[in-house]
Design a protein around this motif. Structure first.
Motif, short mmCIF file in Angstrom:
data_model
loop_
_atom_site.label_atom_id
_atom_site.label_comp_id
_atom_site.label_asym_id
_atom_site.label_seq_id
_atom_site.Cartn_x
_atom_site.Cartn_y
_atom_site.Cartn_z
N GLY A 114 0.16 -1.09 0.00
CA GLY A 114 -0.11 -0.19 0.00
C GLY A 114 0.94 1.28 0.59
N GLN A 115 1.13 1.77 1.18
CA GLN A 115 1.70 3.56 0.92
C GLN A 115 3.49 3.06 1.02
N THR A 116 4.24 3.77 0.65
CA THR A 116 4.94 4.38 -0.52
C THR A 116 5.77 5.21 0.44
N THR A 117 7.10 5.08 0.20
CA THR A 117 8.16 6.52 0.35
C THR A 117 9.24 6.32 -0.22
N ILE A 118 10.24 7.12 -0.19
CA ILE A 118 11.61 7.04 -0.75
C ILE A 118 12.26 6.01 -0.03
N GLY A 119 12.26 5.11 -0.76
CA GLY A 119 13.34 3.74 0.12
C GLY A 119 14.59 4.11 1.01
N SER A 120 15.96 5.25 0.89
CA SER A 120 15.93 5.85 1.48
C SER A 120 16.30 6.89 2.31
N ASN A 121 14.42 7.02 2.72
CA ASN A 121 14.34 7.64 3.56
C ASN A 121 13.97 6.31 5.13
N ARG A 122 15.13 6.57 5.85
CA ARG A 122 14.72 5.79 7.02
C ARG A 122 13.67 6.01 7.71
N PRO A 123 13.75 7.60 8.11
CA PRO A 123 12.39 8.24 9.10
C PRO A 123 11.08 7.52 8.41
N ALA A 124 11.06 8.00 6.88
CA ALA A 124 9.78 8.48 6.41
C ALA A 124 9.33 6.70 6.58
N LEU A 125 10.42 5.98 6.59
CA LEU A 125 9.39 4.14 6.33
C LEU A 125 9.32 3.85 7.58
N GLU A 126 10.22 4.11 8.40
CA GLU A 126 9.59 3.39 10.03
C GLU A 126 7.90 3.49 10.36
#
Length: 256
Positions: A114-126
């Motif tokens: 579902g949700q996506t983010t820039i893969g290198s953006n660790r805080p956003a992925l967390e």
């Protein structure tokens, strides 16, 4: 002097036998999966180098299934991705169409389909992982193990019944993968860089459709033994009009 013979635990004996057979010694059933992260990446993408350590860290976290999906659309820059698969490029584009997005990017992380983010953006992925655990965790229990040279997948019941839509269905997928690989990149934007990957997807094989009731799927273990693969996982994923949607359940194979 009296000598006594040490008693060797049965589990240790099995470990020796497994090792000699080249099978490894691992539990029959792996830990439950709480979340799935798919990382779309490419060896020819300069920005992707910062996503690799994120994936390595995620792969070590309990309950996280971290999958690396190398795509092919960066090959034109002068380096042909040695792990890229057109099927993975199409999967990413299908995710984009499902969201109504016009473009794809790398590195891109997709959480639970579902949700996506820039893969290198660790805080956003967390944050996405924390949000998923609170609001929409994987809802269908799954397990997978090897029995007599067959992969046996058990899928539980849907927590709450729902009326199926004619253009939607839930499908069980076998995903052969390469557990780890270092690649030296010789040309292009990442020339001289060594990319270190974990859980690299090498294919997607549909096992069948799930109706919402407890079900069992079986396939020969050889189905996962495709070139370049040394492990496997299974996914239960919703799809609509042929586009991948939310991942409802997942299970790791031995050694993951």
């Amino acid at each position: 002097m009296r000598h006594t013979r040490a008693r060797i635990p049965l589990s240790a004996c099995r470990a020796v036998v497994c090792a000699l057979a080249g099978l490894g010694c691992v539990p029959a059933r792996a830990e439950p999966v709480a979340a799935v992260v798919e990382m779309f990446t490419a060896q020819g993408c300069a920005a992707c180098r910062t996503a690799d350590p994120v994936m390595r860290d995620l792969a070590r976290k309990p309950g996280i299934l971290a999958l690396t999906l190398p795509v092919t659309y960066w090959d034109y820059l002068g380096w042909h991705d040695t792990l890229g698969l057109r099927a993975l490029t199409e999967r990413q584009r299908a995710y984009a169409r499902a969201r109504g997005a016009r473009q794809v990017m790398t590195p891109q992380a997709v959480v639970d389909g579902g949700q996506t983010t820039i893969g290198s953006n660790r805080p956003a992925l967390e944050r996405l992982l924390q949000e998923a655990s609170r609001t929409a965790p994987l809802s269908v229990p799954m397990s997978a193990e090897v029995q007599d040279s067959r992969i046996v997948v058990e899928v539980g019941a849907r927590p709450s019944p729902k009326e199926p839509k004619p253009d939607a269905r839930d499908e069980v997928w076998l995903v052969p993968l390469l557990k780890a690989r270092d690649i030296t990149i010789e040309t292009g934007e990442n020339r001289g860089r060594v990319a270190s990957y974990v859980n690299v997807v090498r294919g997607l094989q549909r096992l069948g459709t799930w109706t919402g009731q407890p079900a069992r799927f079986e396939v020969p273990l050889s189905a996962a033994a495709i070139p370049g693969a040394d492990g496997w996982v299974v996914l239960l994923q919703h799809s609509r009009e042929g586009r991948p949607g939310r991942i409802l359940g997942a299970a790791k194979g031995p050694g993951l």
